[in-house]
Scaffold this active site. Structure first.
Site, PDB file in Angstrom:
ATOM      1  N   ASP A   9       0.919  -1.119   0.079  1.00 40.98           N
ATOM      2  CA  ASP A   9      -0.073  -0.026   0.013  1.00 40.98           C
ATOM      3  C   ASP A   9       0.966   1.272  -0.045  1.00 40.98           C
ATOM      4  O   ASP A   9       2.063   1.073  -0.024  1.00 40.98           O
ATOM      5  CB  ASP A   9      -0.813   0.045   1.282  1.00 40.98           C
ATOM      6  N   CYS A  66       3.274  -3.384   3.847  1.00 37.53           N
ATOM      7  CA  CYS A  66       2.272  -2.108   4.409  1.00 37.53           C
ATOM      8  C   CYS A  66       3.015  -1.655   5.606  1.00 37.53           C
ATOM      9  O   CYS A  66       4.303  -1.855   5.901  1.00 37.53           O
ATOM     10  CB  CYS A  66       0.860  -2.586   4.576  1.00 37.53           C
ATOM     11  N   THR A  68       2.543  -1.848   8.776  1.00 36.08           N
ATOM     12  CA  THR A  68       2.842  -2.921   9.882  1.00 36.08           C
ATOM     13  C   THR A  68       3.252  -4.159   9.384  1.00 36.08           C
ATOM     14  O   THR A  68       3.590  -5.166  10.014  1.00 36.08           O
ATOM     15  CB  THR A  68       1.640  -3.051  10.836  1.00 36.08           C
ATOM     16  N   HIS A  99       9.469 -24.747   7.694  1.00 34.82           N
ATOM     17  CA  HIS A  99       8.739 -25.539   8.398  1.00 34.82           C
ATOM     18  C   HIS A  99       7.137 -25.345   7.962  1.00 34.82           C
ATOM     19  O   HIS A  99       6.278 -26.101   7.975  1.00 34.82           O
ATOM     20  CB  HIS A  99       8.735 -25.250   9.874  1.00 34.82           C
ATOM     21  N   HIS A 135       6.215 -31.598   8.758  1.00 36.68           N
ATOM     22  CA  HIS A 135       6.103 -30.246   8.339  1.00 36.68           C
ATOM     23  C   HIS A 135       5.053 -30.169   7.238  1.00 36.68           C
ATOM     24  O   HIS A 135       4.214 -29.306   7.343  1.00 36.68           O
ATOM     25  CB  HIS A 135       7.095 -29.501   7.984  1.00 36.68           C
TER      26      HIS A 135
HETATM   27  C1  RB5 Z   1      -1.978   2.464   6.696  1.00 38.54           C
HETATM   28  O1  RB5 Z   1      -1.856   3.755   7.326  1.00 38.54           O
HETATM   29  C2  RB5 Z   1      -1.730   1.464   7.326  1.00 38.54           C
HETATM   30  O2  RB5 Z   1      -3.008   1.169   8.268  1.00 38.54           O
HETATM   31  C3  RB5 Z   1      -1.341   0.127   6.637  1.00 38.54           C
HETATM   32  O3  RB5 Z   1      -0.398   0.403   6.011  1.00 38.54           O
HETATM   33  C4  RB5 Z   1      -1.233  -1.229   7.542  1.00 38.54           C
HETATM   34  O4  RB5 Z   1      -0.180  -0.807   8.484  1.00 38.54           O
HETATM   35  C5  RB5 Z   1      -2.287  -1.825   8.030  1.00 38.54           C
HETATM   36  O5  RB5 Z   1      -2.207  -2.966   8.390  1.00 38.54           O
END
Ligand code: RB5
Length: 148
Positions: A9, A66, A68, A99, A135
């Protein structure tokens, strides 16, 4: 050489580009499913697109980014046949291949530094699934879980 699907993203865009340059320099064919700028973009769209590329066999493995790593990995894991782990260090990335037969790795651009992300990606791509034993049986059990 394995073909690598990429997806992100807006929050992951710059790290995705960094990873793309690194993989291209190493000789991996890459297929970039977007997004293509830092303009706000919804991670489920690009997580799904890249995951479909792997599930369809257009790509062998995939790398998602993304903010996180959570949203985009959750999205990819909705696609049948995709096993995507969100990793913040190389050990888990390697073991997810060996695994769990993960076929995509997700990283959080707001969590890991760019060079740590490359170490995570490299270890993931270089590892192989330890097929044929416990596995493989466990991965088959994952695939058999009813999604209802
Ligand atoms: C975008 O602001 C953020 O929410 C997205 O990149 C991600 O971290 C969501 O899981």
């Amino acid at each position: 050489m394995k073909t690598i699907a990429l997806g992100s993203d807006h929050a992951g865009y710059e790290l995705k580009e960094y990873i793309k340059a690194h993989l291209t320099e190493k000789g991996y064919p890459v297929k970039d499913y977007g997004c293509y700028s830092t303009e706000r973009a919804d991670y489920p769209v690009y997580g799904e697109k890249a995951a479909r590329g792997v599930a369809a066999g257009e790509c062998d493995l995939g790398v998602l980014v993304c903010g996180t790593g959570c949203g985009i990995s959750l999205s990819a894991n909705r696609v049948k046949g995709i096993r995507c782990c969100n990793c913040s260090e190389p050990y888990t990335a390697e073991m997810s291949r060996r695994h769990n037969n993960s076929n995509m790795v997700a990283v959080g651009a707001r969590v890991v530094g760019f060079d740590l992300a490359l170490m995570i990606v490299d270890r993931f791509l270089e590892a192989e699934f330890e097929a044929g034993g416990r596995h493989e049986a466990r991965v088959a059990m994952i695939e058999a879980i009813d999604r209802s």
